[in-house]
Design an enzyme around this catalytic site. Structure first.
Site, short mmCIF file in Angstrom:
data_model
loop_
_atom_site.label_atom_id
_atom_site.label_comp_id
_atom_site.label_asym_id
_atom_site.label_seq_id
_atom_site.Cartn_x
_atom_site.Cartn_y
_atom_site.Cartn_z
N HIS A 68 52.61 3.33 -1.60
CA HIS A 68 51.37 4.69 -1.37
C HIS A 68 51.70 5.42 -2.07
O HIS A 68 52.21 5.59 -2.87
CB HIS A 68 52.55 5.29 0.20
CG HIS A 68 50.97 6.43 0.84
ND1 HIS A 68 50.02 5.99 1.30
CD2 HIS A 68 51.16 7.84 0.50
CE1 HIS A 68 49.59 7.61 1.44
NE2 HIS A 68 50.33 8.50 1.12
N GLU A 70 52.90 2.32 -10.12
CA GLU A 70 53.12 1.52 -9.13
C GLU A 70 53.17 -0.02 -9.58
O GLU A 70 53.63 -0.08 -9.04
CB GLU A 70 52.21 1.33 -8.52
CG GLU A 70 51.41 3.09 -7.56
CD GLU A 70 50.39 2.34 -6.59
OE1 GLU A 70 49.96 1.55 -5.72
OE2 GLU A 70 49.74 4.05 -6.56
C1 GAR Z 1 47.45 2.11 -4.67
O1 GAR Z 1 47.13 3.02 -5.37
C2 GAR Z 1 47.76 1.68 -3.61
O2 GAR Z 1 48.96 2.53 -3.85
C3 GAR Z 1 46.85 2.38 -2.34
O3 GAR Z 1 45.59 2.31 -3.13
C4 GAR Z 1 45.78 1.45 -4.13
C5 GAR Z 1 45.22 0.04 -4.48
O4 GAR Z 1 45.50 -0.31 -5.93
N1 GAR Z 1 46.91 2.23 -1.38
C6 GAR Z 1 46.69 3.16 -0.49
O5 GAR Z 1 46.06 4.36 -0.53
C7 GAR Z 1 47.28 2.38 1.15
N2 GAR Z 1 47.17 3.60 2.18
P1 GAR Z 1 45.17 -2.24 -5.89
O6 GAR Z 1 44.90 -2.74 -4.85
O7 GAR Z 1 44.69 -2.03 -7.56
O8 GAR Z 1 46.67 -2.58 -6.18
#
Ligand code: GAR
Length: 193
Positions: A114, A179
């Site tokens: 998150h 992340e």
């Molecule tokens: C990431 O920042 C993740 O933490 C967020 O969406 C993005 C996905 O990026 N997740 C949420 O907001 C879940 N509630 P990605 O598709 O490039 O991994």
């Protein structure tokens, strides 16, 4: 890849909805000998998710489930996960909320990443809210998924400093880079071999 490498590893499904940069980093991690997980399946609620390309490149099975009828979709998905003997689910930018029934079927076996320092800023638009509140720091959290949204036990967090010049995009970019390192670290913390 040599299929025998995955034999003793935790069979994992990664759920995505969009870009899939966390999926990309998890695939890279899972291909290392230090990884306790093996990515067996990619699940997406969106057949146009850009991240699905990483499945293609790496020869990982995919399942598209549209979630229009949540109950039916989840039941289908549960069957698919059982069929593939999935032991762990990693949510990686998965933008659907899973039902209590689904989560109970995988109790303690679903992780999520998150983009905030939970318990602050659960839900959506985390960066916008952190900036509006003039926070000095934001960051990202890997946690266990429970039936209460973004509230399960925290495994690891990484703090990121918010600069005066930051906007939603620059902050999202900085946090996303963290992340990609945090998710593998959190998996190692929970399941080191
Ligand atoms: C990431 O920042 C993740 O933490 C967020 O969406 C993005 C996905 O990026 N997740 C949420 O907001 C879940 N509630 P990605 O598709 O490039 O991994």
């Amino acid at each position: 890849m040599d299929q025998s490498i995955g034999l003793n590893k935790i069979k994992t499904a990664v759920f995505i909805s969009g870009t899939g940069s966390n999926l990309k980093s998890l695939i890279k991690f899972s291909n290392s000998k230090y990884s306790p997980i093996f990515i067996e399946l990619i699940v997406s609620n969106n057949q146009k998710a850009k991240g699905l390309k990483y499945g293609l490149i790496n020869n990982i099975k995919k399942k598209i489930i549209n979630f229009k009828n949540k109950k039916k979709s989840e039941n289908k998905l549960l069957l698919e996960l059982k069929k593939n003997k999935i032991q762990l689910i990693c949510l990686a930018g998965f933008m659907k909320i899973l039902s209590k029934n689904f989560i109970k079927n995988f109790e303690g076996k679903i992780l999520n990443i998150h983009p905030s320092l939970l318990p602050k800023y659960k839900g959506l638009n985390t960066h916008k809210r952190a900036l509006e509140n003039k926070e000095k720091y934001s960051g990202c959290t890997v946690h266990f998924v429970t039936t209460k949204l973004d509230s399960g036990k925290i495994i690891l967090q990484k703090k990121v400093k918010i600069l005066k010049k930051d906007n939603v995009n620059s902050l999202a970019k900085k946090i996303l880079a963290e992340e990609h390192k945090l998710y593998p670290k959190a998996i190692l913390k929970v399941f080191s071999l």
